[in-house]
Design a protein around this motif. Sequence first.
Motif, PDB file in Angstrom:
ATOM      1  N   TYR A 123       0.847  -1.186   0.000  1.00 15.93           N
ATOM      2  CA  TYR A 123       0.000   0.000   0.000  1.00 15.93           C
ATOM      3  C   TYR A 123       0.888   1.243   0.000  1.00 15.93           C
ATOM      4  CZ  TYR A 123      -3.824  -3.014   1.735  1.00 15.93           C
ATOM      5  OH  TYR A 123      -4.781  -3.989   1.894  1.00 15.93           O
TER       6      TYR A 123
ATOM      7  N   GLY B 276      -6.059   8.006   3.142  1.00 14.20           N
ATOM      8  CA  GLY B 276      -6.063   6.593   3.498  1.00 14.20           C
ATOM      9  C   GLY B 276      -5.070   5.821   2.639  1.00 14.20           C
ATOM     10  N   LEU B 277      -4.976   4.534   2.891  1.00 15.70           N
ATOM     11  CA  LEU B 277      -4.041   3.693   2.143  1.00 15.70           C
ATOM     12  C   LEU B 277      -4.645   3.268   0.807  1.00 15.70           C
ATOM     13  CD1 LEU B 277      -3.260   3.359   5.243  1.00 15.70           C
ATOM     14  CD2 LEU B 277      -2.156   1.247   4.509  1.00 15.70           C
TER      15      LEU B 277
ATOM     16  N   PHE C 151       3.515   0.917   2.877  1.00 15.41           N
ATOM     17  CA  PHE C 151       3.286  -0.122   3.885  1.00 15.41           C
ATOM     18  C   PHE C 151       3.127  -1.469   3.204  1.00 15.41           C
ATOM     19  CE2 PHE C 151       2.905   2.339   7.656  1.00 15.41           C
ATOM     20  CZ  PHE C 151       2.345   3.547   7.282  1.00 15.41           C
TER      21      PHE C 151
ATOM     22  N   PHE D 180       0.383  -5.325   9.364  1.00 11.58           N
ATOM     23  CA  PHE D 180       1.141  -4.317   8.639  1.00 11.58           C
ATOM     24  C   PHE D 180       2.548  -4.156   9.201  1.00 11.58           C
ATOM     25  CE2 PHE D 180      -1.823  -2.236   5.744  1.00 11.58           C
ATOM     26  CZ  PHE D 180      -3.026  -2.769   6.167  1.00 11.58           C
ATOM     27  N   GLY D 181       3.471  -3.806   8.299  1.00  9.54           N
ATOM     28  CA  GLY D 181       4.804  -3.428   8.711  1.00  9.54           C
ATOM     29  C   GLY D 181       4.851  -1.976   9.142  1.00  9.54           C
TER      30      GLY D 181
ATOM     31  N   ARG E  63       9.267   5.506   4.470  1.00 13.20           N
ATOM     32  CA  ARG E  63       8.954   6.885   4.049  1.00 13.20           C
ATOM     33  C   ARG E  63       9.888   7.255   2.912  1.00 13.20           C
ATOM     34  NH1 ARG E  63       6.022  10.778   6.541  1.00 13.20           N
ATOM     35  NH2 ARG E  63       5.843   9.416   8.349  1.00 13.20           N
TER      36      ARG E  63
ATOM     37  N   TYR F  82     -14.874  -4.211   9.457  1.00 16.08           N
ATOM     38  CA  TYR F  82     -13.579  -4.238  10.111  1.00 16.08           C
ATOM     39  C   TYR F  82     -13.235  -2.849  10.624  1.00 16.08           C
ATOM     40  CZ  TYR F  82     -11.577  -8.783   8.863  1.00 16.08           C
ATOM     41  OH  TYR F  82     -11.279 -10.113   8.788  1.00 16.08           O
TER      42      TYR F  82
ATOM     43  N   TYR G  28      -9.692  -0.764  11.827  1.00 18.49           N
ATOM     44  CA  TYR G  28      -8.252  -0.647  12.025  1.00 18.49           C
ATOM     45  C   TYR G  28      -7.979   0.749  12.565  1.00 18.49           C
ATOM     46  CZ  TYR G  28      -6.926  -4.791   9.296  1.00 18.49           C
ATOM     47  OH  TYR G  28      -6.745  -6.078   8.850  1.00 18.49           O
TER      48      TYR G  28
ATOM     49  N   GLN H 241      -4.590   3.704  13.027  1.00 20.91           N
ATOM     50  CA  GLN H 241      -3.226   4.043  12.651  1.00 20.91           C
ATOM     51  C   GLN H 241      -2.747   5.155  13.562  1.00 20.91           C
ATOM     52  OE1 GLN H 241      -2.653   5.423   8.617  1.00 20.91           O
ATOM     53  NE2 GLN H 241      -0.552   4.666   8.592  1.00 20.91           N
TER      54      GLN H 241
ATOM     55  N   SER I  35       2.319   7.798  12.022  1.00 23.29           N
ATOM     56  CA  SER I  35       3.489   7.298  11.313  1.00 23.29           C
ATOM     57  C   SER I  35       3.695   5.793  11.412  1.00 23.29           C
ATOM     58  CB  SER I  35       4.767   7.992  11.796  1.00 23.29           C
ATOM     59  OG  SER I  35       4.689   9.357  11.550  1.00 23.29           O
ATOM     60  N   GLN I  36       2.807   5.082  12.090  1.00 16.76           N
ATOM     61  CA  GLN I  36       2.964   3.635  12.191  1.00 16.76           C
ATOM     62  C   GLN I  36       2.058   2.918  11.192  1.00 16.76           C
ATOM     63  OE1 GLN I  36       2.530   2.178  16.204  1.00 16.76           O
ATOM     64  NE2 GLN I  36       3.527   3.974  17.078  1.00 16.76           N
ATOM     65  N   GLY I  37       2.264   1.625  11.000  1.00 20.13           N
ATOM     66  CA  GLY I  37       1.395   0.839  10.157  1.00 20.13           C
ATOM     67  C   GLY I  37       0.046   0.635  10.821  1.00 20.13           C
ATOM     68  N   PRO I  38      -1.006   0.472  10.028  1.00 14.89           N
ATOM     69  CA  PRO I  38      -2.337   0.237  10.606  1.00 14.89           C
ATOM     70  C   PRO I  38      -2.354  -0.991  11.504  1.00 14.89           C
ATOM     71  CG  PRO I  38      -2.526   0.777   8.285  1.00 14.89           C
ATOM     72  CD  PRO I  38      -1.060   0.571   8.570  1.00 14.89           C
TER      73      PRO I  38
ATOM     74  N   TYR J  81     -10.108   3.630  11.046  1.00 18.93           N
ATOM     75  CA  TYR J  81     -10.684   3.298   9.754  1.00 18.93           C
ATOM     76  C   TYR J  81     -11.749   2.217   9.903  1.00 18.93           C
ATOM     77  CZ  TYR J  81      -6.588   5.636   7.751  1.00 18.93           C
ATOM     78  OH  TYR J  81      -5.617   6.548   7.401  1.00 18.93           O
TER      79      TYR J  81
ATOM     80  N   ARG K 190     -15.472  -5.501   3.974  1.00 16.74           N
ATOM     81  CA  ARG K 190     -14.757  -6.398   3.089  1.00 16.74           C
ATOM     82  C   ARG K 190     -15.689  -7.462   2.560  1.00 16.74           C
ATOM     83  NH1 ARG K 190      -9.529  -8.485   6.095  1.00 16.74           N
ATOM     84  NH2 ARG K 190      -9.076  -9.319   4.033  1.00 16.74           N
TER      85      ARG K 190
ATOM     86  N   ILE L 122      -8.199  -4.760   1.422  1.00 14.57           N
ATOM     87  CA  ILE L 122      -8.730  -3.723   2.294  1.00 14.57           C
ATOM     88  C   ILE L 122      -8.702  -2.405   1.528  1.00 14.57           C
ATOM     89  CG2 ILE L 122      -8.361  -2.424   4.397  1.00 14.57           C
ATOM     90  CD1 ILE L 122      -7.189  -4.847   5.669  1.00 14.57           C
ATOM     91  N   ILE L 123      -9.854  -1.783   1.401  1.00 11.84           N
ATOM     92  CA  ILE L 123      -9.945  -0.463   0.781  1.00 11.84           C
ATOM     93  C   ILE L 123     -10.129   0.550   1.899  1.00 11.84           C
ATOM     94  CG2 ILE L 123     -11.144   0.986  -0.893  1.00 11.84           C
ATOM     95  CD1 ILE L 123      -9.793  -1.469  -2.119  1.00 11.84           C
ATOM     96  N   PHE L 124      -9.110   1.354   2.117  1.00  9.09           N
ATOM     97  CA  PHE L 124      -9.155   2.355   3.175  1.00  9.09           C
ATOM     98  C   PHE L 124      -9.783   3.644   2.685  1.00  9.09           C
ATOM     99  CE2 PHE L 124      -6.531   0.804   6.715  1.00  9.09           C
ATOM    100  CZ  PHE L 124      -5.988  -0.327   6.152  1.00  9.09           C
ATOM    101  N   GLY L 125     -10.634   4.236   3.517  1.00 12.55           N
ATOM    102  CA  GLY L 125     -11.117   5.589   3.267  1.00 12.55           C
ATOM    103  C   GLY L 125     -10.237   6.578   4.000  1.00 12.55           C
ATOM    104  N   SER L 126     -10.814   7.703   4.383  1.00 12.94           N
ATOM    105  CA  SER L 126     -10.033   8.733   5.079  1.00 12.94           C
ATOM    106  C   SER L 126     -10.055   8.586   6.590  1.00 12.94           C
ATOM    107  CB  SER L 126     -10.559  10.126   4.692  1.00 12.94           C
ATOM    108  OG  SER L 126     -10.416  10.322   3.308  1.00 12.94           O
TER     109      SER L 126
END
Lengths: 114, 112
Positions: A35, A42-43, A90, A105-106, A110, B34, B36, B38, B41-44, B87, B91, B100-104
């Motif tokens: 992603y 979002g992703l 990601f 997720f990892g 950046r 689902y 999730y 975030q 700066s980290q992964g979801p 988020y 699914r 996974i389709i993420f929105g805002s």
Amino acid sequence: NAGVTQTPKFRILKIGQSMTLQCTQDMNHNYMYWYRQDPGMGLKLIYYSVGAGITDKGEVPNGYNVSRSTTEDFPLRLELAAPSQTSVYFCASSDSGASTDTQYFGPGTRLTVL
Amino acid sequence: DAKTTQPPSMDCAEGRAANLPCNHSTISGNEYVYWYRQIHSQGPQYIIHGLKNNETNEMASLIITEDRKSSTLILPHATLRDTAVYYCIVRAGYSSASKIIFGSGTRLSIRP
């Protein structure tokens, strides 16, 4: 059990350069995903893989390539970096592709392209 | 996959319950809800998921309306560490890769 690891954490590229973002998972998951996340958004899915040797495009594949020679590794390649590819990347993995399966997720890479 | 609608931001006092709403009016029968989050700066991070029944785990509770057109994520005792973007995602049922389709998302701020 490290989960999903990504390297490097940060990278600055010049326009036209190429690089490979590394992703490794130690959970023996079949499915892996890449992603990108632009600031405040979002992703978006770039590519995904359902197993070694099998990959497919996501929403935004242009400018990227992937390969999956092993279960553990799923590298993402940028051939000719462009400023539009400045983003946080990601990698994720899941045991199956079922809707009941959780993606892990990892920590992200950046990337800045100048 | 059905689309979701979430408020862009919310805030909550530390120690209180944080209730994050999500609308998914076009959800179909085999789609799961689902959540999730975030942290900066980290992964979801996965929180919880459900189909039609309410669900609870060590992190949160998920309340899904009877018609399944909306849901609420509840963080029972919010702490400063719960400050994150949350988020809500629906699914599809089993496919070759249920992406996974993420929105805002909703940016949740916890105030001391």
